[in-house]
Design an enzyme around this catalytic site. Structure first.
Site, PDB file in Angstrom:
ATOM      1  N   LYS A  67     -53.455   1.058 -24.728  1.00  0.00           N
ATOM      2  CA  LYS A  67     -53.874   2.209 -23.913  1.00  0.00           C
ATOM      3  C   LYS A  67     -54.382   3.345 -24.808  1.00  0.00           C
ATOM      4  CE  LYS A  67     -53.210   0.585 -19.777  1.00  0.00           C
ATOM      5  NZ  LYS A  67     -54.333   0.436 -18.847  1.00  0.00           N
ATOM      6  N   TYR A 114     -48.568  -2.744 -25.371  1.00  0.00           N
ATOM      7  CA  TYR A 114     -49.293  -2.184 -24.210  1.00  0.00           C
ATOM      8  C   TYR A 114     -49.685  -0.732 -24.493  1.00  0.00           C
ATOM      9  CZ  TYR A 114     -49.664  -0.044 -19.521  1.00  0.00           C
ATOM     10  OH  TYR A 114     -50.065   0.669 -18.413  1.00  0.00           O
ATOM     11  N   SER A 142     -53.135   5.290 -19.835  1.00  0.00           N
ATOM     12  CA  SER A 142     -51.746   5.552 -19.434  1.00  0.00           C
ATOM     13  C   SER A 142     -51.194   6.683 -20.281  1.00  0.00           C
ATOM     14  CB  SER A 142     -50.901   4.294 -19.676  1.00  0.00           C
ATOM     15  OG  SER A 142     -49.517   4.604 -19.603  1.00  0.00           O
TER      16      SER A 142
HETATM   17  P1  NAP Z   1     -50.554  -3.142  -9.756  1.00  0.00           P
HETATM   18  O1  NAP Z   1     -50.056  -2.330  -8.624  1.00  0.00           O
HETATM   19  O2  NAP Z   1     -49.674  -4.198 -10.298  1.00  0.00           O
HETATM   20  O3  NAP Z   1     -51.964  -3.753  -9.305  1.00  0.00           O
HETATM   21  C1  NAP Z   1     -52.539  -4.702 -10.056  1.00  0.00           C
HETATM   22  C2  NAP Z   1     -53.919  -5.066  -9.478  1.00  0.00           C
HETATM   23  O4  NAP Z   1     -54.620  -5.650 -10.546  1.00  0.00           O
HETATM   24  C3  NAP Z   1     -53.865  -6.101  -8.381  1.00  0.00           C
HETATM   25  O5  NAP Z   1     -54.937  -5.853  -7.485  1.00  0.00           O
HETATM   26  C4  NAP Z   1     -54.092  -7.421  -9.137  1.00  0.00           C
HETATM   27  O6  NAP Z   1     -54.612  -8.365  -8.223  1.00  0.00           O
HETATM   28  C5  NAP Z   1     -55.097  -6.941 -10.190  1.00  0.00           C
HETATM   29  N1  NAP Z   1     -55.169  -7.644 -11.466  1.00  0.00           N
HETATM   30  C6  NAP Z   1     -54.163  -7.929 -12.322  1.00  0.00           C
HETATM   31  N2  NAP Z   1     -54.639  -8.529 -13.434  1.00  0.00           N
HETATM   32  C7  NAP Z   1     -55.980  -8.614 -13.295  1.00  0.00           C
HETATM   33  C8  NAP Z   1     -57.043  -9.116 -14.088  1.00  0.00           C
HETATM   34  N3  NAP Z   1     -56.820  -9.694 -15.269  1.00  0.00           N
HETATM   35  N4  NAP Z   1     -58.315  -9.015 -13.625  1.00  0.00           N
HETATM   36  C9  NAP Z   1     -58.565  -8.449 -12.440  1.00  0.00           C
HETATM   37  N5  NAP Z   1     -57.606  -7.955 -11.618  1.00  0.00           N
HETATM   38  C10 NAP Z   1     -56.333  -8.042 -12.049  1.00  0.00           C
HETATM   39  O7  NAP Z   1     -50.919  -2.233 -11.040  1.00  0.00           O
HETATM   40  P2  NAP Z   1     -51.138  -0.649 -11.135  1.00  0.00           P
HETATM   41  O8  NAP Z   1     -49.830  -0.014 -11.384  1.00  0.00           O
HETATM   42  O9  NAP Z   1     -51.951  -0.192  -9.988  1.00  0.00           O
HETATM   43  O10 NAP Z   1     -51.952  -0.537 -12.510  1.00  0.00           O
HETATM   44  C11 NAP Z   1     -53.344  -0.305 -12.527  1.00  0.00           C
HETATM   45  C12 NAP Z   1     -53.708   0.335 -13.842  1.00  0.00           C
HETATM   46  O11 NAP Z   1     -53.005   1.548 -14.012  1.00  0.00           O
HETATM   47  C13 NAP Z   1     -53.407  -0.504 -15.097  1.00  0.00           C
HETATM   48  O12 NAP Z   1     -54.436  -0.313 -16.029  1.00  0.00           O
HETATM   49  C14 NAP Z   1     -52.132   0.125 -15.618  1.00  0.00           C
HETATM   50  O13 NAP Z   1     -51.975  -0.060 -17.011  1.00  0.00           O
HETATM   51  C15 NAP Z   1     -52.399   1.578 -15.283  1.00  0.00           C
HETATM   52  N6  NAP Z   1     -51.192   2.398 -15.240  1.00  0.00           N
HETATM   53  C16 NAP Z   1     -50.209   2.143 -14.343  1.00  0.00           C
HETATM   54  C17 NAP Z   1     -49.093   2.970 -14.319  1.00  0.00           C
HETATM   55  C18 NAP Z   1     -47.959   2.775 -13.342  1.00  0.00           C
HETATM   56  O14 NAP Z   1     -46.922   3.429 -13.515  1.00  0.00           O
HETATM   57  N7  NAP Z   1     -48.103   1.943 -12.327  1.00  0.00           N
HETATM   58  C19 NAP Z   1     -48.974   4.013 -15.240  1.00  0.00           C
HETATM   59  C20 NAP Z   1     -49.997   4.228 -16.152  1.00  0.00           C
HETATM   60  C21 NAP Z   1     -51.119   3.420 -16.128  1.00  0.00           C
HETATM   61  P3  NAP Z   1     -54.597  -9.969  -8.516  1.00  0.00           P
HETATM   62  O15 NAP Z   1     -53.168 -10.355  -8.678  1.00  0.00           O
HETATM   63  O16 NAP Z   1     -55.261 -10.560  -7.301  1.00  0.00           O
HETATM   64  O17 NAP Z   1     -55.408 -10.133  -9.747  1.00  0.00           O
END
Ligand code: NAP
Length: 276
Positions: free
Chosen positions: A184, A180, A167
């Site tokens: 990262k 968090y 991130s």
């Molecule tokens: P999201 O939309 O909330 O999606 C989360 C996904 O992860 C869902 O498919 C969920 O499905 C699954 N999940 C959650 N906990 C899990 C676990 N312990 N094991 C396996 N699957 C799990 O999240 P996102 O925003 O796409 O984030 C994805 C990644 O991007 C993360 O590493 C996050 O830190 C990073 N990121 C996000 C952002 C942002 O702004 N969104 C920015 C920087 C980095 P289930 O509920 O079925 O498990």
């Protein structure tokens, strides 16, 4: 007035982002990709994009229903996909994840480690010990174990690619996401260390540092008007990323177009500060 101009610029920018992302090639034909946390958000988009570029894809997440829904949706989109329930912190689940890829698709070339949690909001030194443990277990230790456990499969293919999802907060900690952010930052180190160990084996290890992406995970930053305005003010491009814009970076890193790139983190943050 200024605000109105800002809004229309954001609309135009996000339209051009959609157009840019509609171009794909078949760079990943013949490859098998395992993507964790891939039934929603960035992980789902990554699975979709790798599949559109020709890879066979294994999707996974904690909930069986989410896995079947994602598999159905990706199959409908013409992607060669299978899915399995996998909580990344569960060793038995990780084993089944990799065995499924072997059984269904004959091996693994690409691992995308994408899962993360953030159970508490607050400054780093205010984090409870239990939140710290959970964050490091899922965001760091599981990423390490996934990479360690996938290695025999990737070695069997005489090369491949591991990609961690970090991130922008790994470079510039978010004040309310203290622990968090530190987790990262650890992934940036894991990327460097593992890439050096594997460099002579034709196994590349890279990382993506997204800015703020329009997903459920970041809902607190983009759903209410006031939170949205504050967050947008910190982004030079004045818009949030769409998950597809992160997926494109991942497809590039997984492909031979990135054949001389290892140990690198690509920042996709709309200009939010990272490093020189
Ligand atoms: P999201 O939309 O909330 O999606 C989360 C996904 O992860 C869902 O498919 C969920 O499905 C699954 N999940 C959650 N906990 C899990 C676990 N312990 N094991 C396996 N699957 C799990 O999240 P996102 O925003 O796409 O984030 C994805 C990644 O991007 C993360 O590493 C996050 O830190 C990073 N990121 C996000 C952002 C942002 O702004 N969104 C920015 C920087 C980095 P289930 O509920 O079925 O498990």
């Amino acid at each position: 007035m200024l605000r109105a101009i800002g809004k229309s610029t954001a609309v135009i920018s996000s339209m051009s982002a959609r157009n840019l992302c509609s171009q794909t090639s078949m760079r990943l034909k013949g490859k098998v990709a395992v993507v964790t946390a891939s039934t929603d958000g960035i992980g789902y988009s990554i699975a979709e994009r790798l599949g559109q570029e020709g890879a066979k894809v294994v999707v996974s997440s904690r909930k069986e229903q989410n896995v079947s829904d994602a598999v159905a949706q990706l199959t409908k989109a013409g992607i060669d996909v299978t899915g399995v329930k996998c909580h990344v912190a569960n060793g038995a689940d990780r084993k089944v994840l990799f065995e499924t890829a072997l059984e269904k698709f004959g091996g693994i070339d690409i691992l995308v480690s994408n899962a993360a949690v953030n159970p508490e909001v607050g400054a780093v030194l205010d984090a409870s010990e239990s939140a710290w443990d959970k964050i490091f277990e899922v965001n760091v230790k599981s990423a390490f174990l996934l990479a360690k456990e996938v290695l025999p499969y990737i070695r069997q293919r005489q090369g491949g690619s591991i990609i961690f999802v970090s991130s922008i907060a790994g470079f510039q900690p978010f004040s309310l996401l203290g622990a968090y952010s530190v987790s990262k930052t650890a992934l940036l180190g894991l990327t460097k260390a593992a890439s050096q160990d594997l460099a002579t084996e034709n196994i590349r290890v890279n990382c993506i540092a997204p800015g703020i992406v329009r997903t459920k995970f970041a809902a607190a930053l983009h759903e209410s008007e006031s939170a949205r305005e504050t967050a947008l003010a910190s982004i030079p491009m004045r818009r949030f990323a769409e998950p597809k814009e992160i997926a494109g970076v991942c497809a590039f890193l997984a492909s031979d177009d990135a054949s001389y790139i290892t140990g690198e983190t690509i920042v996709a943050s709309g200009g939010m500060p990272s490093r020189l």
